[in-house]
Write a protein that holds these residues in place. Sequence first.
Motif, mmCIF file in Angstrom:
data_model
loop_
_atom_site.group_PDB
_atom_site.id
_atom_site.type_symbol
_atom_site.label_atom_id
_atom_site.label_comp_id
_atom_site.label_asym_id
_atom_site.label_seq_id
_atom_site.Cartn_x
_atom_site.Cartn_y
_atom_site.Cartn_z
ATOM 1 N N VAL A 1 -8.033 -0.143 4.962
ATOM 2 C CA VAL A 1 -7.560 -1.511 4.711
ATOM 3 C C VAL A 1 -6.577 -1.934 5.798
ATOM 4 N N LEU A 2 -5.638 -1.051 6.118
ATOM 5 C CA LEU A 2 -4.629 -1.389 7.112
ATOM 6 C C LEU A 2 -5.242 -1.582 8.493
ATOM 7 N N GLU A 3 -6.219 -0.758 8.838
ATOM 8 C CA GLU A 3 -6.863 -0.889 10.143
ATOM 9 C C GLU A 3 -7.614 -2.220 10.272
ATOM 10 N N SER A 4 -8.084 -2.752 9.137
ATOM 11 C CA SER A 4 -8.757 -4.054 9.181
ATOM 12 C C SER A 4 -7.789 -5.167 9.564
ATOM 13 N N TYR A 5 -6.492 -4.893 9.433
ATOM 14 C CA TYR A 5 -5.451 -5.837 9.854
ATOM 15 C C TYR A 5 -4.820 -5.417 11.181
ATOM 16 N N ASN A 6 -5.461 -4.490 11.877
ATOM 17 C CA ASN A 6 -4.940 -3.958 13.136
ATOM 18 C C ASN A 6 -3.580 -3.286 12.950
ATOM 19 N N TYR A 7 -3.393 -2.717 11.769
ATOM 20 C CA TYR A 7 -2.184 -1.945 11.480
ATOM 21 C C TYR A 7 -2.595 -0.477 11.536
ATOM 22 N N HIS A 8 -2.070 0.239 12.492
ATOM 23 C CA HIS A 8 -2.498 1.621 12.707
ATOM 24 C C HIS A 8 -1.406 2.604 12.263
ATOM 25 N N GLY A 9 -1.828 3.686 11.687
ATOM 26 C CA GLY A 9 -0.876 4.681 11.200
ATOM 27 C C GLY A 9 -0.661 4.553 9.712
ATOM 28 N N GLU A 10 0.291 5.324 9.208
ATOM 29 C CA GLU A 10 0.575 5.323 7.784
ATOM 30 C C GLU A 10 1.462 4.144 7.404
ATOM 31 N N PRO A 11 1.347 3.680 6.157
ATOM 32 C CA PRO A 11 2.222 2.586 5.704
ATOM 33 C C PRO A 11 3.655 3.082 5.548
ATOM 34 N N PRO A 12 4.615 2.176 5.501
ATOM 35 C CA PRO A 12 6.012 2.603 5.316
ATOM 36 C C PRO A 12 6.241 3.139 3.909
ATOM 37 N N ARG A 13 7.091 4.131 3.821
ATOM 38 C CA ARG A 13 7.453 4.683 2.518
ATOM 39 C C ARG A 13 8.429 3.725 1.837
ATOM 40 N N PRO A 14 8.222 3.382 0.578
ATOM 41 C CA PRO A 14 9.129 2.435 -0.085
ATOM 42 C C PRO A 14 10.531 3.012 -0.254
ATOM 43 N N ARG A 15 11.499 2.143 -0.134
ATOM 44 C CA ARG A 15 12.879 2.536 -0.439
ATOM 45 C C ARG A 15 13.052 2.432 -1.947
ATOM 46 N N VAL A 16 13.411 3.522 -2.589
ATOM 47 C CA VAL A 16 13.477 3.573 -4.051
ATOM 48 C C VAL A 16 14.915 3.779 -4.502
ATOM 49 N N MET B 1 0.819 -1.207 0.000
ATOM 50 C CA MET B 1 0.000 0.000 0.000
ATOM 51 C C MET B 1 0.858 1.265 0.000
ATOM 52 N N GLY B 2 2.029 1.179 0.614
ATOM 53 C CA GLY B 2 2.903 2.342 0.687
ATOM 54 C C GLY B 2 3.344 2.849 -0.673
ATOM 55 N N THR B 3 3.451 1.945 -1.656
ATOM 56 C CA THR B 3 3.855 2.375 -2.997
ATOM 57 C C THR B 3 2.811 3.295 -3.623
ATOM 58 N N ILE B 4 1.551 3.097 -3.271
ATOM 59 C CA ILE B 4 0.471 3.945 -3.782
ATOM 60 C C ILE B 4 0.302 5.177 -2.903
ATOM 61 N N TYR B 5 0.360 4.982 -1.600
ATOM 62 C CA TYR B 5 0.074 6.038 -0.617
ATOM 63 C C TYR B 5 0.943 7.267 -0.829
ATOM 64 N N TYR B 6 2.218 7.058 -1.151
ATOM 65 C CA TYR B 6 3.154 8.175 -1.275
ATOM 66 C C TYR B 6 3.347 8.628 -2.722
ATOM 67 N N SER B 7 2.495 8.162 -3.608
ATOM 68 C CA SER B 7 2.612 8.534 -5.016
ATOM 69 C C SER B 7 1.644 9.660 -5.373
ATOM 70 N N ARG B 8 1.804 10.211 -6.574
ATOM 71 C CA ARG B 8 0.897 11.247 -7.052
ATOM 72 C C ARG B 8 -0.474 10.688 -7.417
ATOM 73 N N LEU B 9 -0.603 9.369 -7.422
ATOM 74 C CA LEU B 9 -1.893 8.749 -7.683
ATOM 75 C C LEU B 9 -2.806 8.811 -6.465
ATOM 76 N N SER B 10 -2.243 9.155 -5.318
ATOM 77 C CA SER B 10 -2.968 9.027 -4.062
ATOM 78 C C SER B 10 -3.630 10.327 -3.647
ATOM 79 N N ARG B 11 -4.900 10.466 -4.006
ATOM 80 C CA ARG B 11 -5.706 11.588 -3.534
ATOM 81 C C ARG B 11 -6.100 11.319 -2.080
ATOM 82 N N PRO B 12 -6.651 12.320 -1.392
ATOM 83 C CA PRO B 12 -7.064 12.100 -0.003
ATOM 84 C C PRO B 12 -8.004 10.910 0.174
ATOM 85 N N GLU B 13 -8.906 10.713 -0.803
ATOM 86 C CA GLU B 13 -9.821 9.580 -0.706
ATOM 87 C C GLU B 13 -9.075 8.245 -0.779
#
Length: 390
Positions: free
Chosen positions: A347-362, A327-339
């Motif tokens: 999606v992450l909260e449904s897995y009990n993962y709280h907070g933002e996803p990790p930023r990919p190492r590029v 999810m982090g690959t999308i979250y930090y991209s220009r494709l990712s609007r607020p919605e």
Amino acid sequence: MLWEYPSRFEDYGAVRIYDVVRVLEIDAVGYRGGPRGVVWLDTHEMEEVAYRTGIVIPAKNEDLLTLENVIAAVPHASTIILVSASDREPADAYAGELELVKAIHAASGRSIIAFHQRDPAWGEALRGTPLEALLDEEGLVRKGKGEGMILGVIAAAALGLDYVGFIDSDNYVPGAAHEYALAYYTGFSLIPNNHVMVRVKWPFKTKLQTGGIYLRRRGRVSQHTNAVLNYALSLERRIETEVISTANSGEHAMDVKTALSMEWAGGFAVESYQLVYLLEKCWLGLQQGECPLSPPSIKIFQVETRNPHIHAERGSDHIADMVAVSMGTIYYSRLSRPEVKSRIREVLESYNYHGEPPRPRVYPPPGSVDPSKVFTAFVASSKDAAVLGG
């Protein structure tokens, strides 16, 4: 191999993504042509493409019989590039892999390149280059699938190959690995000498369990990545789409020119980042001259194979982290609007993962270095690499 002809597609700037097509016949030997609407290669054409293709097999502590079966499934004409991240201590698993590939070469004469991802010789070869970012504080290439795949691309380019494909080593069905390779060759033939990517959608991912098997239609990570990436495209284009079905395709292939031109992500982010990167640079950034391809266009084929994908079950504890990384690959991209960001957090909260996803190492494109020079330097100083045949 006989495919449905890929005729339905969506254009995103210079990126053309085709709807999933099915493999109609895994082996089309004897086919002489018939109704329109199919794609096929005769034996001679298949062999010609296979010789121009390197198959990278990332391996990590795999049972040697499983690894041997995957290697045996790849057509002889293609060079095998084994990239190992297996343990060296307390037992040296890579030593067993090295002995295996030497035995295979001695028996069959096929071309095989084998090396360890953490070989200090890679550090020496990459130090002082744009790809020095691959190295950790110890001066070794970082652990991670994406990092190993980058090394595989460098090796394929250094060997003068035109295409590079990836097949995971943990595949329990040799027929599946064989089918992936044939799918790559067929896809490459559709856009000869140009930018092309082939991404596999397996029909079922099979879970081995007490009392039988369970054929799972959707991957536990890919179902989320596909849905979110399609949602992002729908919002951006203002037309709903479900065109993406292979966001987390570990089995995929492309021409070497494309592989050298793209930035790559490390670790598990590598598979989804490829699509995100191309859509960012060759769609959203096309008019600003950001697309690194020349000519600036690429065709992406998605093909549903016939063999089920059966591999070792890793358990569910790591799924949340894998979903977050993807999810982090999308979250930090220009494709990712607020919605889109909101949808990802849900999606992450449904897995009990709280907070933002990790930023990919590029990492910079592999073509930012001279592959031949880097690979030659690596082989010259490595004590553990094997270059067999070729």
